[in-house]
Scaffold this active site. Structure first.
Site, PDB file in Angstrom:
ATOM      1  N   SER A 243       3.296  -2.586  10.325  1.00  0.00           N
ATOM      2  CA  SER A 243       4.740  -2.702  10.594  1.00  0.00           C
ATOM      3  C   SER A 243       5.364  -4.023  10.168  1.00  0.00           C
ATOM      4  CB  SER A 243       5.027  -2.429  12.077  1.00  0.00           C
ATOM      5  OG  SER A 243       4.709  -1.084  12.390  1.00  0.00           O
TER       6      SER A 243
ATOM      7  N   HIS B 253      -9.562   1.351   4.982  1.00  0.00           N
ATOM      8  CA  HIS B 253      -8.292   1.488   5.697  1.00  0.00           C
ATOM      9  C   HIS B 253      -8.510   2.425   6.894  1.00  0.00           C
ATOM     10  CE1 HIS B 253      -4.179   2.564   6.678  1.00  0.00           C
ATOM     11  NE2 HIS B 253      -3.802   1.483   6.003  1.00  0.00           N
TER      12      HIS B 253
ATOM     13  N   ASN C 264       0.869  -1.172   0.000  1.00  0.00           N
ATOM     14  CA  ASN C 264       0.000   0.000   0.000  1.00  0.00           C
ATOM     15  C   ASN C 264       0.910   1.227   0.000  1.00  0.00           C
ATOM     16  OD1 ASN C 264      -1.769   2.083   0.561  1.00  0.00           O
ATOM     17  ND2 ASN C 264      -2.290   1.387   2.628  1.00  0.00           N
ATOM     18  N   TRP C 265       1.019   1.857  -1.141  1.00  0.00           N
ATOM     19  CA  TRP C 265       1.936   3.009  -1.249  1.00  0.00           C
ATOM     20  C   TRP C 265       1.360   4.273  -0.614  1.00  0.00           C
ATOM     21  CZ3 TRP C 265       5.299   3.446  -6.331  1.00  0.00           C
ATOM     22  CH2 TRP C 265       6.188   2.359  -6.356  1.00  0.00           C
ATOM     23  N   LYS C 266       0.104   4.237  -0.227  1.00  0.00           N
ATOM     24  CA  LYS C 266      -0.558   5.406   0.373  1.00  0.00           C
ATOM     25  C   LYS C 266      -0.352   6.639  -0.528  1.00  0.00           C
ATOM     26  CE  LYS C 266      -0.148   3.211   4.824  1.00  0.00           C
ATOM     27  NZ  LYS C 266      -0.082   3.307   6.267  1.00  0.00           N
TER      28      LYS C 266
ATOM     29  N   GLY D 112       2.667  -1.249   4.309  1.00  0.00           N
ATOM     30  CA  GLY D 112       2.743   0.167   3.971  1.00  0.00           C
ATOM     31  C   GLY D 112       4.167   0.566   3.655  1.00  0.00           C
ATOM     32  N   GLY D 113       4.849   1.132   4.661  1.00  0.00           N
ATOM     33  CA  GLY D 113       6.195   1.681   4.481  1.00  0.00           C
ATOM     34  C   GLY D 113       7.162   0.760   3.737  1.00  0.00           C
TER      35      GLY D 113
ATOM     36  N   GLU E 146      -6.844   4.756   8.017  1.00  0.00           N
ATOM     37  CA  GLU E 146      -6.563   6.169   7.732  1.00  0.00           C
ATOM     38  C   GLU E 146      -7.767   6.837   7.063  1.00  0.00           C
ATOM     39  OE1 GLU E 146      -2.859   5.499   5.721  1.00  0.00           O
ATOM     40  OE2 GLU E 146      -1.956   4.955   7.638  1.00  0.00           O
TER      41      GLU E 146
ATOM     42  N   GLY F 181       2.617   1.749  11.002  1.00  0.00           N
ATOM     43  CA  GLY F 181       3.673   2.752  10.934  1.00  0.00           C
ATOM     44  C   GLY F 181       4.415   2.984  12.244  1.00  0.00           C
TER      45      GLY F 181
ATOM     46  N   GLU G 235      -5.587  -5.043  10.597  1.00  0.00           N
ATOM     47  CA  GLU G 235      -4.529  -4.073  10.836  1.00  0.00           C
ATOM     48  C   GLU G 235      -4.785  -3.342  12.153  1.00  0.00           C
ATOM     49  OE1 GLU G 235      -2.494  -2.803   6.980  1.00  0.00           O
ATOM     50  OE2 GLU G 235      -4.283  -1.580   7.140  1.00  0.00           O
TER      51      GLU G 235
HETATM   52  P1  PGA Z   1       2.826  -0.010   7.671  1.00  0.00           P
HETATM   53  O1  PGA Z   1       1.357   0.287   7.125  1.00  0.00           O
HETATM   54  O2  PGA Z   1       3.288  -1.310   7.049  1.00  0.00           O
HETATM   55  O3  PGA Z   1       3.650   1.163   7.256  1.00  0.00           O
HETATM   56  O4  PGA Z   1       2.713  -0.155   9.160  1.00  0.00           O
HETATM   57  C1  PGA Z   1       0.428  -0.739   6.926  1.00  0.00           C
HETATM   58  C2  PGA Z   1      -0.854  -0.185   6.362  1.00  0.00           C
HETATM   59  O5  PGA Z   1      -1.259   0.922   6.726  1.00  0.00           O
HETATM   60  O6  PGA Z   1      -1.491  -0.844   5.518  1.00  0.00           O
END
Ligand code: PGA
Length: 254
Positions: A214, A99, A12-14, A235-236, A101, A175, A169
């Protein structure tokens, strides 16, 4: 015991990435040309602006591309929004929905997420439906009730292996560099699996359950070998080819 469901490693590149970042995407696709791509599905959910270009630049049928949200309506006067059909049209196969967010920053309720899941399925996309508890809920022992309700309310009446994937999640793990213990992940994923079987019988038992929050190349093998964990939402660590491929590598060691 590991399930027989086909694993999915999803990035997920956000809100990260411009056309320059396609170098990393090409490196991911190139890495998947080897036997890494054989026993799992790999997906990167890009900013919608990059999907078309990304598809033109990667020569690889083992890397799926997806979006990160869509509108619940097919089309209409919704300035700035993107429909599921539009994502499908540019070549996306998947879309992340609900998600945390988006639930937090855009006030998305589970009912709205459910309407989006329906729109995604209608358009022929696979919806990756995210659920997860905040820290205070975890600390007061309310995790299963919280995510059980999210799951229940975010999913429509008919779902199956092809049109829905669930991503657990924990919000506090996203993150933060923190992850739940393997036993905790196992407990939650067993619970989710049981809920899906109760509601959807055989179709529910085939639905894949990803863990997200993470995940990195160092902890991936531990997390991905937990029972009922059928992959990860990353994500990251999905922004760099070496990290993403390092996580994919875990499937060769399990
Ligand atoms: P993260 O994000 O791997 O950076 O913790 C995961 C996500 O939000 O899908």
């Amino acid at each position: 015991m590991k399930s027989t469901r086909r694993p999915l490693v999803a990035g997920n590149w956000k809100m990260n990435g411009t056309s320059e970042s396609l170098t990393e995407l090409r490196a991911i696709a190139a890495g998947l040309n080897s036997d890494r791509g054989q026993n799992f599905d790999a997906l990167i959910c890009l900013p919608a602006t990059l999907i078309w270009r990304a598809l033109e630049t990667i020569e690889n049928d083992k890397l799926y591309l997806g979006g990160q949200d869509c509108h619940y309506a097919e089309k209409g006067a919704y300035t700035g929004d993107i429909s599921a059909a539009m994502l499908k049209d540019v070549g996306a196969t998947h879309v992340i929905l609900g998600h945390s967010e988006r639930r937090a920053n855009h006030f998305e309720t589970s009912e709205l997420v459910k309407a989006k899941v329906q729109a995604a399925c209608q358009a022929g996309l696979t919806a990756i439906v995210c659920i997860g508890e905040p820290l205070d809920v975890r600390e007061t022992g309310g995790t299963l009730d919280y995510i059980g309700e999210q799951l229940d309310r975010s999913l429509p009446q008919t779902v199956n292996f092809h049109n829905v994937v669930i991503a657990y999640e924990p919000i506090w793990a996203i993150g933060s560099g923190k992850t739940p213990a393997s036993e905790e992940i196992a407990k939650v994923h067993q619970f989710l699996h049981d809920q899906l079987v109760r509601r959807y019988a055989l179709a529910g038992s085939a639905i894949r359950l990803l863990y997200g929050g993470s995940v990195n190349p160092t902890n991936a093998q531990n997390i991905l070998s937990v029972a009922n964990v059928d992959g990860a939402l990353i994500g990251g660590a999905s922004l760099r080819a070496s990290d993403f491929l390092g996580i994919c590598d875990a499937y060769r060691k399990i």
